[in-house]
Design an enzyme around this catalytic site. Structure first.
Site, PDB file in Angstrom:
ATOM      1  N   LYS A  10       0.354   1.562  -1.106  1.00 21.51           N
ATOM      2  CA  LYS A  10       0.868   0.293  -0.645  1.00 21.51           C
ATOM      3  C   LYS A  10      -0.088  -0.839  -0.952  1.00 21.51           C
ATOM      4  CE  LYS A  10       1.172  -0.477   3.821  1.00 21.51           C
ATOM      5  NZ  LYS A  10       0.352  -1.650   4.114  1.00 21.51           N
ATOM      6  N   GLY A  54       0.494   5.848   9.088  1.00 19.86           N
ATOM      7  CA  GLY A  54       0.549   5.386   7.707  1.00 19.86           C
ATOM      8  C   GLY A  54       0.930   3.917   7.643  1.00 19.86           C
ATOM      9  N   CYS A  55       1.586   3.534   6.585  1.00 22.23           N
ATOM     10  CA  CYS A  55       1.995   2.137   6.408  1.00 22.23           C
ATOM     11  C   CYS A  55       2.808   1.668   7.602  1.00 22.23           C
ATOM     12  CB  CYS A  55       2.824   2.006   5.132  1.00 22.23           C
ATOM     13  SG  CYS A  55       3.611   0.398   4.935  1.00 22.23           S
ATOM     14  N   PHE A  56       2.401   0.551   8.188  1.00 21.46           N
ATOM     15  CA  PHE A  56       3.092   0.114   9.405  1.00 21.46           C
ATOM     16  C   PHE A  56       4.496  -0.417   9.150  1.00 21.46           C
ATOM     17  CE2 PHE A  56      -0.240  -3.615   9.378  1.00 21.46           C
ATOM     18  CZ  PHE A  56       0.246  -4.106   8.187  1.00 21.46           C
TER      19      PHE A  56
END
EC number: 1.8.4.11
Length: 225
Positions: A2, A52-54
């Protein structure tokens, strides 16, 4: 990763038409119903989840009935380094996390845990989730009450003994420090950028899995912050 897709918000939006849509979420597991259910008093409650990626964590919880808000931010470090650019170095101690406010009369904390480990985070991965690598992408539970902590501890033990995962459970419970709200362009990212390559590939399938596995908890509308 990301961070490669979004060094700046402009770059992220520029990628909005790129990338194929995924047909299914990765590592979907029908996590067991908690044996130790949460006994929470009435009134809105708050908990923090790092997975992980919010963007995806926020996106899934924003579609859960009883969740009143899901705010993307940083947890585990200090105020001076609570920015997207600095946390992406992986050395600040922060994890990308989501602050969830929910009504326990509609959805209990243990039910949020089940949803989280079924469709959001793989509890067997250390310092990574999906395509993202680094301690800032670790999966962690951050209870904000003694009841939440007891439920979380019991559930992690239950998960380990369940045989649902082929590898050991490595997700930890972290002591709450301070939650720092992320930059404005990260908030409600999924609903504002539905065609973003990362959202299409990694996060929309998680919402689809939520709908499929837990239809009674799924809310079609996205609750905005």
């Amino acid at each position: 990763m990301k961070r490669a897709l979004l060094p700046l918000v402009a770059a992220a939006l520029a990628l909005s038409s790129c990338g194929p849509a995924a047909t299914a979420a990765e590592n979907v597991v029908a996590a067991p119903a908690a044996k130790r259910t949460a006994n929470e008093r009435s009134g809105l409650k708050t908990a923090v989840f790092a997975g992980g990626c919010f963007w995806g964590v926020e996106g899934v919880f924003s579609h859960v009935k009883g969740v009143k808000s899901a705010v993307s931010g940083y947890h585990g470090g200090n105020a001076a380094t609570a920015t997207y650019k600095q946390t992406n170095t992986g050395v600040t101690g922060h994890a990308e996390a989501v602050l969830v406010r929910y009504d326990p009369k509609v959805v209990r904390y243990d039910q949020l845990l089940r949803i989280f480990f079924s469709v959001v985070a793989d509890p067997t991965l250390h310092n990574r989730q999906g395509p993202d690598r680094g301690s800032q992408y670790r999966a962690a539970l951050v209870p904000l009450s003694a009841e939440q902590r007891a439920v979380a501890a019991a559930y992690l033990k239950q998960m380990q003994a369940s045989g649902k995962w082929s590898r050991p459970i490595v997700t930890k419970i972290e002591r709450y420090r301070k939650f720092y709200k992320a930059e404005g362009y990260h908030q409600d990212f999924m609903i504002r950028n539905p065609h973003h390559a990362y959202i299409r590939r990694w996060d929309k399938p998680k919402v689809a899995a939520l709908k499929r596995l837990y239809p009674s908890h799924y809310r079609p509308t996205f609750v905005r912050n």
